[in-house]
Motif scaffolding. Structure first.
Motif, PDB file in Angstrom:
ATOM      1  N   LEU A   1      -2.980   4.474   9.420  1.00  0.00           N
ATOM      2  CA  LEU A   1      -5.055   3.743   8.796  1.00  0.00           C
ATOM      3  C   LEU A   1      -4.204   2.493   9.168  1.00  0.00           C
ATOM      4  N   GLU A   2      -3.604   2.348   8.474  1.00  0.00           N
ATOM      5  CA  GLU A   2      -3.195   0.900   7.991  1.00  0.00           C
ATOM      6  C   GLU A   2      -2.446   0.250   9.454  1.00  0.00           C
TER       7      GLU A   2
ATOM      8  N   ARG B   1       2.275  12.542   3.396  1.00  0.00           N
ATOM      9  CA  ARG B   1       1.077  12.245   3.140  1.00  0.00           C
ATOM     10  C   ARG B   1       1.306  10.013   3.310  1.00  0.00           C
TER      11      ARG B   1
ATOM     12  N   ARG C   1       0.585  -1.261  -0.407  1.00  0.00           N
ATOM     13  CA  ARG C   1       0.067  -0.334  -0.226  1.00  0.00           C
ATOM     14  C   ARG C   1       0.496   1.003   0.011  1.00  0.00           C
TER      15      ARG C   1
ATOM     16  N   ASP D   1      -1.707   9.454   5.218  1.00  0.00           N
ATOM     17  CA  ASP D   1      -2.711   8.368   4.362  1.00  0.00           C
ATOM     18  C   ASP D   1      -3.247   7.362   4.706  1.00  0.00           C
ATOM     19  N   VAL D   2      -1.428   6.561   5.089  1.00  0.00           N
ATOM     20  CA  VAL D   2      -1.652   4.857   4.840  1.00  0.00           C
ATOM     21  C   VAL D   2      -0.868   4.341   6.050  1.00  0.00           C
TER      22      VAL D   2
ATOM     23  N   LEU E   1       3.891   1.671  -1.230  1.00  0.00           N
ATOM     24  CA  LEU E   1       4.320   1.570  -2.547  1.00  0.00           C
ATOM     25  C   LEU E   1       3.323   2.314  -3.632  1.00  0.00           C
ATOM     26  N   ALA E   2       2.018   1.816  -3.191  1.00  0.00           N
ATOM     27  CA  ALA E   2       1.219   1.748  -4.094  1.00  0.00           C
ATOM     28  C   ALA E   2       0.955   3.697  -4.098  1.00  0.00           C
ATOM     29  N   ALA E   3       0.472   3.804  -2.709  1.00  0.00           N
ATOM     30  CA  ALA E   3       0.384   5.306  -3.256  1.00  0.00           C
ATOM     31  C   ALA E   3       1.855   5.904  -3.465  1.00  0.00           C
TER      32      ALA E   3
ATOM     33  N   ALA F   1       2.636   9.857  -4.138  1.00  0.00           N
ATOM     34  CA  ALA F   1       1.957  10.477  -2.619  1.00  0.00           C
ATOM     35  C   ALA F   1       3.226  11.220  -1.947  1.00  0.00           C
TER      36      ALA F   1
ATOM     37  N   SER G   1       3.542   5.469  -6.080  1.00  0.00           N
ATOM     38  CA  SER G   1       3.699   5.091  -6.947  1.00  0.00           C
ATOM     39  C   SER G   1       2.408   6.144  -7.412  1.00  0.00           C
ATOM     40  N   MET G   2       1.640   7.097  -7.243  1.00  0.00           N
ATOM     41  CA  MET G   2       0.877   8.058  -7.444  1.00  0.00           C
ATOM     42  C   MET G   2       1.384   8.768  -6.950  1.00  0.00           C
TER      43      MET G   2
END
Lengths: 265, 280
Positions: free
Chosen positions: A184-185, A176, A163, A180-181, A165-167, A172, A169-170
């Protein structure tokens, strides 16, 4: 495991009333045992009063007496201690857990203090903060903080990397990603820490009220009851403290279920 | 990236650029250029002085033996994993300045379970500081474009695997990426869902014509979806062969039994088997 789950599901569907009463069986059994022991003289009623008089005294103390005040004082101290512990522990835990190296270098410290009985630090806190509120709240906050910071850092350390990594790649930013990750994770593990933290805060506050000078609080009340041999009130205070601890834990469980709806799914 | 740039980029492109044009790449449309890529792991080089050219707007499948570093390759090309040496450019600019998206194999771990599906899709737009209105508008047009019928107000864990991966792909498409990386996106789905998702992805490709780099461990899928199949060797990894797949789009389940398709697939399999045998 699966077979047991299936059976319990089936049981839950059959007779929901019997099912709902099941958790009450244990406490009722203990009450019955207490009652029987008291009337048969198995227990010395001078040491352990019968349940009836104990409840009557407790009710009177709660409604007309000072027990409600003591309870409130204790809970307020727990709340302060917990707020400090969580306010410092959660952000710090995230920072510590974010870098593997940082975590490794403070892991021993956290583990050491976590393993040290916090009550052994009473004298130290009395020296530092005196006999007032500060030392009681401070010690409870310290004990809760250690548990919270450890759990949060551990949760961050073991957070799934995908997650993050996903953020990234967008596009972030690091800040953030934390907000954001990672925050919460880690929330399910954070709640494990918060629940354990609030429980330990209650324990430390009650013990601190007994031994660090004071005029109110459940700990103070219990030790006074013992000195003055007011045993019915003492047992009542124990029960009320227990209910308070259970209530706090349950409250956090409800909050957790509401906010961390995704845990384990 | 400015909001105007985003809006400009969403303007519908007329058809897709014809294949021929992609072959005669102009100076600005050079596609992906990987030069001198080097990566060392504990047990030696996985890539050493590796060069690769991918055309702008083509669909490339990456296939190769176990441990040849397929995912590592696209992670390095997309800038998500560091490389020891080398450079990657897309259409003449560094990959860091390229609008790219990434779809992960494990959608469960890649989606945000604390957000509803709609929140997940909108998240990249939030990072671009788009206001709620334009976010909603873009999601609406994306859903209309691909005729998606999923209840987006559910949480990811309330959706099926295929639906979750669809959300992942929509999340990747919402920024209208110039290049889309997909790391075995269908490998966690059952065969029926995989076939459906392959068609859906082709649909996306035929509409958008953005560059697609698709890692697969399934040769059938790799050939079915690609303009070209990139076949890799064992480490230190080189390009074994780049096999063109000149079949008409869309390629549905019937294509899988088409003699041309079967011939290409069996050629790829030969190359693959040769490379696997060479390593032993």
């Amino acid at each position: 495991m699966k077979a047991i789950t299936a059976t319990s599901v089936k049981r839950a569907r059959r007779g929901s009333l019997a099912n709902r009463l099941q958790p009450a069986v244990g406490p009722l059994l203990l009450l019955a045992l207490w009652y029987v022991a008291a009337i048969t003289g198995l227990l010395n009623t001078r040491l352990v009063p019968a349940p009836g008089p104990t409840f009557v005294t407790t009710w009177a103390a709660l409604v007309h007496g000072t027990m409600a005040h003591d309870l409130t004082r204790t809970l307020v101290r727990v709340l302060y201690a917990f707020a400090i512990a969580a306010g410092v522990g959660v952000p710090l835990g995230i920072l510590i857990g974010a870098k593997d190296r940082v975590y490794r270098s403070v892991e021993f410290l956290i583990d050491f203090f976590r393993s040290t009985p916090s009550t052994a630090l009473f004298p130290l806190f009395m020296l530092m903060f005196g006999l007032g509120e500060e030392s009681k709240v401070g010690l409870a906050a310290f004990a809760a903080f250690l548990i919270i910071v450890f759990n949060v850092a551990y949760g961050v350390l073991n957070a799934r990397k995908t997650r993050i990594l996903a953020a990234r790649s967008m596009g972030a930013s690091t800040l953030r990603i934390f907000g954001d990750v990672i925050f919460l994770e880690t929330l399910p593990q954070t709640f494990v820490g918060l629940r354990a933290g609030v429980s330990i805060a209650l324990v430390v506050v009650v013990v601190a009220e007994m031994f660090i000078g004071g005029v109110d609080g459940m700990g103070h009340r219990i030790i006074e009851d013992q000195y003055s041999y007011n045993l019915k009130d003492m047992y009542g205070s124990l029960l009320v403290s227990g209910v308070a601890g259970y209530g706090l834990n349950y409250l956090f469980l409800l909050i957790e279920r509401h906010f961390v709806h995704w845990a384990g799914r | 990236m400015s909001q105007e740039a985003l809006q400009r980029s969403t303007a519908p492109r007329v058809g897709g650029a014809p294949r021929v044009e992609a072959a005669h790449a102009t100076s600005t449309r050079r596609g992906v250029e990987v030069r001198g890529l080097t990566k060392q792991f504990d047990d030696g080089y996985i890539y050493r002085d590796f060069d690769l050219d991918l055309r702008d707007g083509e669909f490339v499948s990456v296939f190769g033996p176990n441990g040849c570093g397929k995912s590592t390759l696209i992670n390095m090309i997309s800038g998500m994993a560091p490389m020891d040496a080398g450079s990657v450019q897309f259409n003449g600019k560094p990959i860091a300045e390229t609008r790219l998206s990434y779809v992960f194999q494990n959608y469960r771990d890649a989606l945000f379970p604390w957000m509803r599906a709609i929140g997940n899709i909108q998240y990249p737009l939030k990072l671009l500081h788009l206001d709620r209105k334009s976010r909603d508008r873009r999601v609406e047009s994306l859903l209309a474009e691909f005729d998606i019928r999923i209840d987006l107000h559910r949480y990811p864990y309330e959706l099926s695997g295929g639906q979750q991966q669809t959300i992942s792909i929509l999340r990747a498409l919402i920024t209208d990426p110039e290049i889309l990386f997909l790391d075995e996106p269908f490998s966690a789905l059952d065969y029926e869902m995989t076939l459906f998702m392959r068609e859906r992805l082709q649909h996306v490709f035929m509409k958008r014509r953005n560059t697609m780099v698709f890692v697969s461990h399934d040769l059938e899928e790799a050939v079915q979806l690609a303009d070209r199949v990139l076949l890799l060797t064992r480490p230190p990894t080189r390009v074994a062969e780049i096999v063109p797949v000149d079949l008409p789009w869309p390629r549905d389940a019937k294509t899988l039994s088409n003699p041309d398709f079967v011939a290409i697939k069996s050629h790829c399999l030969d190359v693959f088997s040769r490379e696997v045998a060479r390593g032993q």
